[in-house]
Write a protein that holds these residues in place. Sequence first.
Motif, short mmCIF file in Angstrom:
data_model
loop_
_atom_site.label_atom_id
_atom_site.label_comp_id
_atom_site.label_asym_id
_atom_site.label_seq_id
_atom_site.Cartn_x
_atom_site.Cartn_y
_atom_site.Cartn_z
N SER A 141 40.97 -14.12 1.06
CA SER A 141 41.27 -14.65 2.16
C SER A 141 40.58 -14.02 3.49
N GLY A 142 40.10 -12.63 3.24
CA GLY A 142 39.03 -12.18 4.18
C GLY A 142 37.84 -11.57 3.92
N ILE A 143 36.83 -11.61 4.48
CA ILE A 143 35.27 -11.21 4.26
C ILE A 143 34.76 -10.59 5.31
N GLN A 144 34.26 -9.39 5.23
CA GLN A 144 33.43 -8.82 5.88
C GLN A 144 32.10 -7.91 5.48
N TRP A 145 30.89 -8.28 5.94
CA TRP A 145 29.70 -7.50 5.49
C TRP A 145 29.93 -6.26 5.89
N LEU A 146 29.64 -5.06 5.08
CA LEU A 146 29.51 -3.74 5.63
C LEU A 146 28.05 -3.39 5.89
N ASN A 147 27.33 -3.91 5.04
CA ASN A 147 25.74 -3.88 5.27
C ASN A 147 25.23 -4.91 4.33
N GLU A 148 23.87 -4.93 4.40
CA GLU A 148 23.01 -6.12 3.63
C GLU A 148 23.71 -6.16 2.23
N LYS B 17 27.68 -26.10 -2.65
CA LYS B 17 28.81 -26.48 -3.58
C LYS B 17 28.69 -25.60 -4.81
N GLY B 18 29.88 -25.13 -5.36
CA GLY B 18 29.96 -24.10 -6.52
C GLY B 18 31.62 -23.79 -6.55
N HIS B 19 32.00 -23.63 -5.59
CA HIS B 19 33.86 -23.34 -5.39
C HIS B 19 34.39 -24.58 -6.16
N GLU B 20 35.40 -23.97 -6.92
CA GLU B 20 36.28 -25.21 -7.68
C GLU B 20 37.49 -25.40 -6.90
N ARG B 21 37.92 -24.60 -5.96
CA ARG B 21 39.02 -24.94 -5.03
C ARG B 21 38.67 -24.60 -3.55
N GLY B 22 39.64 -24.93 -2.88
CA GLY B 22 39.33 -24.57 -1.40
C GLY B 22 38.57 -23.60 -0.94
N VAL B 23 37.76 -23.49 -0.04
CA VAL B 23 37.28 -22.31 0.56
C VAL B 23 38.07 -21.73 1.67
N ASP B 24 38.29 -20.51 1.66
CA ASP B 24 39.32 -19.80 2.92
C ASP B 24 38.81 -18.89 3.76
N SER B 25 37.63 -18.40 3.43
CA SER B 25 36.92 -17.34 4.23
C SER B 25 35.41 -17.29 4.18
N LEU B 26 34.76 -16.89 5.18
CA LEU B 26 33.46 -17.00 5.32
C LEU B 26 32.87 -15.90 6.25
N ALA B 27 31.76 -15.30 6.05
CA ALA B 27 31.04 -14.19 6.74
C ALA B 27 29.58 -14.60 6.66
N THR B 28 28.91 -14.21 7.66
CA THR B 28 27.41 -14.24 7.82
C THR B 28 26.82 -12.85 7.73
N SER B 29 25.75 -12.34 6.91
CA SER B 29 25.30 -10.96 6.91
C SER B 29 24.51 -10.70 8.08
N GLN B 30 24.34 -9.20 8.47
CA GLN B 30 23.74 -8.87 9.52
C GLN B 30 22.41 -9.42 9.85
N SER B 31 21.47 -9.82 8.75
CA SER B 31 20.31 -10.22 8.84
C SER B 31 20.11 -11.90 9.22
N LYS C 129 20.43 -13.92 7.27
CA LYS C 129 19.81 -14.71 5.85
C LYS C 129 20.81 -15.02 4.77
N LEU C 130 22.19 -14.62 4.66
CA LEU C 130 23.01 -14.55 3.79
C LEU C 130 24.39 -14.94 4.21
N LEU C 131 24.95 -15.87 3.46
CA LEU C 131 26.50 -16.28 3.72
C LEU C 131 27.25 -15.80 2.64
N ALA C 132 28.51 -15.36 2.78
CA ALA C 132 29.49 -14.93 1.76
C ALA C 132 30.59 -15.82 1.97
N SER C 133 31.31 -16.23 0.77
CA SER C 133 32.49 -17.37 1.02
C SER C 133 33.48 -16.77 -0.26
#
Length: 417
Positions: A260-267, A194-208, A210-214
């Motif tokens: 609207s789009g997320i990608q991990w380039l590295n950690e 929890k922490g976003h104040e509006r709808g969450v549109d994109s999501l990606a998991t890091s290569q390790s 261990k982390l998520l980006a939204s």
Amino acid sequence: MEIETGEGQVQIRLITKQQQYAVPDIPYSIGASVSQEELNTFVNALLQENVDEKSSKPIIFEFIVLNEFLRYRLNDHLKERSVSFEDVIEIEYVERFPVPEPQDCLLHDDWVSAVQTHGKWILTGCYDNTVNIWLVNGKHLLTIPGHSAPIKAVSWISIHDKVATFASASQDQTVMIWEWNIETNAVDCIYVCKGHERGVDSLATSQSCKLLASGSWDTMLKIWSCEQHDDDGEVSSKRLKGEQTRTPIKTLSGHREAISGIQWLNEETILTGSWDHTLRVWDLEQGGIKSEINGNKPIFDVSHSKLNGLVVTSSADKNVRLYDLRSNSGTIVKNTYAGHTQWVQSVCWSTTEENLFISGSYDNYVKLWDMRSPKAPLYDLLGHEDKVHDCDWSNPKYMISGGADNTVRIFKSKKSI
């Protein structure tokens, strides 16, 4: 002196990286107005001359001239690039990627807005607020309630010892992290982020893993821990019972519209695309923007290839663009792929073919592209009867897509991996 269309001869050299199809490395004289089909016939005839056993089935090749697939007659291709007809023209040929075969159609109760494969499993997110797990053979395993609004993104996190974790992002402003016991086919929500104040549109998991980006309509990029911890912060070996609330590790601001789009380039580096017409590269260690690239329309999705380091984006201007973020000279945009007739909603690189990617659009089409063929896709993958919301090629054997016709479509690659 230039040779007019349909007249004269040109000298060519034929090269290939596929040594089983190599022909003698000598100049050949051919008609300047030769077509792709005629070149195919010519190369197959040369191959037949150099084998003892005659093959009954010709091989279909693509021809690369000046880094681009030949899509019309050679003289027109050369004139467009102001190449002298007196030069020896180097033509590389590769076996054409086989047409993907349509497989199953997975029926949902509402729009399918998110898809991702992991091995033999498919994760889908739906506008009926549920997440679903399927097998690639079409078997439905689970419907998972929990969110209170449509799902907009899903992401596999990890699979260990018959237990898988994955995440879902929703218009209810939360990201949920789930634990799935594969043997018992039971799933629990272990964290609500929890922490976003509006709808969450994109999501990606890091290569390790261990982390998520939204990314959200609140314009914020948030980073979350995927790891399971005890109250003292140590990584726990115990399985948590019941969900816990999780807060972001970092919140990064800078976009002016939805991410609207997320990608991990590295950690430590994340790429985002936004409705504010920009791509941004973020440095997590510094906690800020590393670079910003401006476009002219909303960007809906981004995909980064680990094989070639390039990025493709989908946009509201109906085009897919190829970027080289490492470029120090000239334009960062290396090519534009025109073929869709409505908004392009999703893009995804192949994980095994460095030149190939797919795109999904509001024109109901999924298209398979080779980055060396900007004027036309390799294939249109037909089946959707309404807008395509998401597409995925995480498993090299399967291209999958979800759409507003309440279905997931699966296409199988016939190329041996």
